[in-house]
Design a protein around this motif. Structure first.
Motif, PDB file in Angstrom:
ATOM      1  N   UNK A 270      -5.761 -16.371   3.766  1.00 44.69           N
ATOM      2  CA  UNK A 270      -6.963 -15.548   3.915  1.00 44.69           C
ATOM      3  C   UNK A 270      -8.180 -16.421   4.161  1.00 44.69           C
ATOM      4  N   UNK A 271      -8.312 -17.454   3.348  1.00 47.65           N
ATOM      5  CA  UNK A 271      -9.510 -18.298   3.445  1.00 47.65           C
ATOM      6  C   UNK A 271      -9.471 -19.181   4.689  1.00 47.65           C
ATOM      7  N   UNK A 272      -8.271 -19.597   5.113  1.00 47.48           N
ATOM      8  CA  UNK A 272      -8.169 -20.354   6.362  1.00 47.48           C
ATOM      9  C   UNK A 272      -8.656 -19.505   7.534  1.00 47.48           C
ATOM     10  N   UNK A 273      -8.223 -18.249   7.588  1.00 48.34           N
ATOM     11  CA  UNK A 273      -8.653 -17.360   8.661  1.00 48.34           C
ATOM     12  C   UNK A 273     -10.159 -17.153   8.612  1.00 48.34           C
ATOM     13  N   UNK A 274     -10.693 -16.935   7.416  1.00 49.82           N
ATOM     14  CA  UNK A 274     -12.134 -16.747   7.272  1.00 49.82           C
ATOM     15  C   UNK A 274     -12.900 -17.971   7.748  1.00 49.82           C
ATOM     16  N   UNK A 275     -12.395 -19.160   7.430  1.00 50.44           N
ATOM     17  CA  UNK A 275     -13.056 -20.396   7.838  1.00 50.44           C
ATOM     18  C   UNK A 275     -13.026 -20.567   9.351  1.00 50.44           C
ATOM     19  N   UNK A 276     -11.978 -20.032  10.005  1.00 50.78           N
ATOM     20  CA  UNK A 276     -11.848 -20.140  11.457  1.00 50.78           C
ATOM     21  C   UNK A 276     -12.516 -18.982  12.196  1.00 50.78           C
ATOM     22  N   UNK A 277     -13.049 -18.025  11.458  1.00 45.63           N
ATOM     23  CA  UNK A 277     -13.703 -16.886  12.089  1.00 45.63           C
ATOM     24  C   UNK A 277     -12.740 -15.853  12.629  1.00 45.63           C
ATOM     25  N   UNK A 278     -11.515 -15.833  12.124  1.00 45.32           N
ATOM     26  CA  UNK A 278     -10.507 -14.865  12.552  1.00 45.32           C
ATOM     27  C   UNK A 278     -10.555 -13.653  11.617  1.00 45.32           C
ATOM     28  N   UNK A 279     -10.580 -12.423  12.128  1.00 45.96           N
ATOM     29  CA  UNK A 279     -10.578 -11.247  11.248  1.00 45.96           C
ATOM     30  C   UNK A 279      -9.392 -11.296  10.287  1.00 45.96           C
ATOM     31  N   UNK A 280      -9.661 -11.091   9.002  1.00 43.16           N
ATOM     32  CA  UNK A 280      -8.601 -11.225   8.008  1.00 43.16           C
ATOM     33  C   UNK A 280      -8.715 -10.125   6.969  1.00 43.16           C
ATOM     34  N   UNK A 318      -8.064  -7.083  20.315  1.00 42.23           N
ATOM     35  CA  UNK A 318      -8.055  -8.500  20.679  1.00 42.23           C
ATOM     36  C   UNK A 318      -9.402  -9.126  20.328  1.00 42.23           C
ATOM     37  N   UNK A 319      -9.347 -10.314  19.782  1.00 41.69           N
ATOM     38  CA  UNK A 319     -10.597 -10.987  19.427  1.00 41.69           C
ATOM     39  C   UNK A 319     -10.987 -11.988  20.513  1.00 41.69           C
ATOM     40  N   UNK A 320     -12.277 -12.211  20.614  1.00 37.98           N
ATOM     41  CA  UNK A 320     -12.785 -13.203  21.556  1.00 37.98           C
ATOM     42  C   UNK A 320     -12.858 -14.549  20.853  1.00 37.98           C
ATOM     43  N   UNK A 321     -12.155 -15.537  21.397  1.00 39.01           N
ATOM     44  CA  UNK A 321     -12.115 -16.856  20.772  1.00 39.01           C
ATOM     45  C   UNK A 321     -13.303 -17.698  21.213  1.00 39.01           C
ATOM     46  N   UNK A 322     -14.050 -18.186  20.250  1.00 38.05           N
ATOM     47  CA  UNK A 322     -15.168 -19.064  20.555  1.00 38.05           C
ATOM     48  C   UNK A 322     -14.634 -20.479  20.782  1.00 38.05           C
ATOM     49  N   UNK A 323     -15.358 -21.318  21.534  1.00 39.17           N
ATOM     50  CA  UNK A 323     -14.898 -22.700  21.727  1.00 39.17           C
ATOM     51  C   UNK A 323     -14.763 -23.427  20.396  1.00 39.17           C
ATOM     52  N   UNK A 324     -13.730 -24.251  20.279  1.00 37.58           N
ATOM     53  CA  UNK A 324     -13.472 -24.968  19.031  1.00 37.58           C
ATOM     54  C   UNK A 324     -13.424 -26.467  19.291  1.00 37.58           C
ATOM     55  N   UNK A 325     -14.177 -27.224  18.512  1.00 40.78           N
ATOM     56  CA  UNK A 325     -14.168 -28.683  18.633  1.00 40.78           C
ATOM     57  C   UNK A 325     -13.674 -29.281  17.330  1.00 40.78           C
ATOM     58  N   UNK A 326     -12.554 -30.024  17.362  1.00 41.62           N
ATOM     59  CA  UNK A 326     -12.051 -30.653  16.131  1.00 41.62           C
ATOM     60  C   UNK A 326     -13.085 -31.582  15.521  1.00 41.62           C
TER      61      UNK A 326
END
Length: 373
Positions: A270-280, A318-326
């Motif tokens: 749950x918290x991993x998804x929240x940290x990544x901005x994924x609906x959870x 479907x969610x819109x994925x924002x750009x992700x930079x490691x």
């Protein structure tokens, strides 16, 4: 002069990704890390996946409280032998009961990290130092013999920046890229805090998801026993490839990133998804900890409490994925690493830390925190 030695025990699946960047940073600073793990859930699979050398000691003993206590005592005895041989300068874990018992006998100073205040441990065995997220309010009593460190953010911030999105995972799982992808993590049915209501919510969620022909479900059982039950209960949908249970451990962060939403009965995912901005959506039905309350209050996590909630609150789109930079650096990681190093070198937490939140606080009474089974 020999490098100082840190003993880290990986007791549960979430501990592997959490400690990976901590281990890497400590080794880069010249410290020696002795790594042990319990053969429970996906711990060994993740160790192999990340090519992490480790001594596996003990296993999970199932749901029975009597067997859990016996298994913990047996594992503690095995760890004592290792501790006497390795002679670490400090022991670190995210709520390992067996390590707790073994340090009581061996006298090794212990750092206990936790982020869920309702998971029970042996309350009389207080660690020398406790590390907790800043989000856990001061009103929650924390007990440590020496000092308490509050680190910024949440536990998942320590490693979330290591994500490197790789869409080949979808092909490996045989997913149709045009489908709506939902990752589902069942509740921990063998945990001491498990509430059977969560299983009813899981059934309601899978009923909802399989009712949509454009939805692919990635179902992640916690162990082989749970996997067998789910395969029997949902055999029709598994045969149709509408529900996919991976044959081996997968990169969890990558899977979450390429999911349109996550439904989970466990706190870490749950918290991993929240940290990544994924609906959870959480179907966890135990006591809600301070971290999840904060995420729910800020709109990053939706708590489901009934089958009606499942039907009316889950948004299948479907969610819109924002750009992700490691980014492998984080304030939480720096704070925890600096805390461990300061304890190794000075037997005390740092007074001047990398973040205002990362400071030792006064000792309080009554902590009963730890990591659940």
């Amino acid at each position: 002069m020999k490098p100082k030695k840190i003993w880290i025990d990986l007791d549960n699946t979430p501990h592997v990704p959490f400690f990976l960047p901590i281990i890497k940073e400590l080794q880069a600073r010249g410290y020696q890390v002795v790594l042990t793990a319990r053969d429970s859930y996906q711990v060994c699979q993740l160790l192999e996946f990340h090519r992490l050398p480790c001594q596996v000691v003990g296993r999970h003993w199932g749901k029975s409280r009597i067997l859990k206590v016996a298994g913990t005592c047996i594992r503690a005895a095995q760890l004592m032998s290792l501790a006497f041989r390795e002679k670490p300068d400090v022991a670190v874990a995210h709520g390992s009961r067996a390590q707790t018992l073994s340090t009581l006998v061996t006298g090794i100073p212990r750092i206990s990290i936790f982020d869920y205040e309702f998971a029970s441990v042996m309350g009389f065995l207080h660690p020398e130092w406790a590390f907790v997220p800043q989000i856990i309010p001061a009103s929650v009593e924390i007990n440590a013999k020496r000092q308490v460190l509050r680190y910024p953010g949440i536990k998942e911030d320590v490693y979330i920046g290591r994500l490197e999105p790789n869409s080949t995972l979808l092909d490996q799982l045989g997913l149709n890229h045009s489908d709506l992808i939902v990752t589902v993590r069942p509740p921990a049915t063998e945990a001491h805090y498990h509430n059977s209501e969560a299983e009813s919510l899981l059934d309601a969620a899978l009923d909802l998801l399989t009712g949509r022909p454009d939805v692919s479900v990635i179902l992640l059982p916690r162990n082989e026993r749970q996997k067998t039950v789910l395969q029997e209960d949902w055999s029709e949908w598994i045969a149709k490839r509408r529900i996919i249970i991976p044959d081996q451990a997968v990169d969890g962060l990558n899977l979450i990133w390429f999911s349109d939403l996550v439904i989970s009965g466990g706190g870490t995912m749950n918290r991993e998804a929240a940290a990544l901005g994924v609906p959870v959506y959480s179907i966890f039905r135990g006591p809600i900890g301070a971290v999840d309350k904060h995420l729910a209050e800020t709109g990053r996590l939706k708590l489901l409490t009934s089958a009606d909630d499942v039907r009316t609150k889950i948004v299948l789109e479907r969610r819109e994925r924002i750009p992700w930079s490691p980014n492998e650096r984080s304030a939480a990681l720096d704070c925890i690493v600096e805390g461990i190093i300061s304890i190794l070198e000075t037997q005390s937490l740092p007074n001047n830390s990398v973040e205002p939140a990362c400071r030792p606080t006064a000792i309080q009474e009554g902590w009963k925190g730890g990591e659940g089974y």
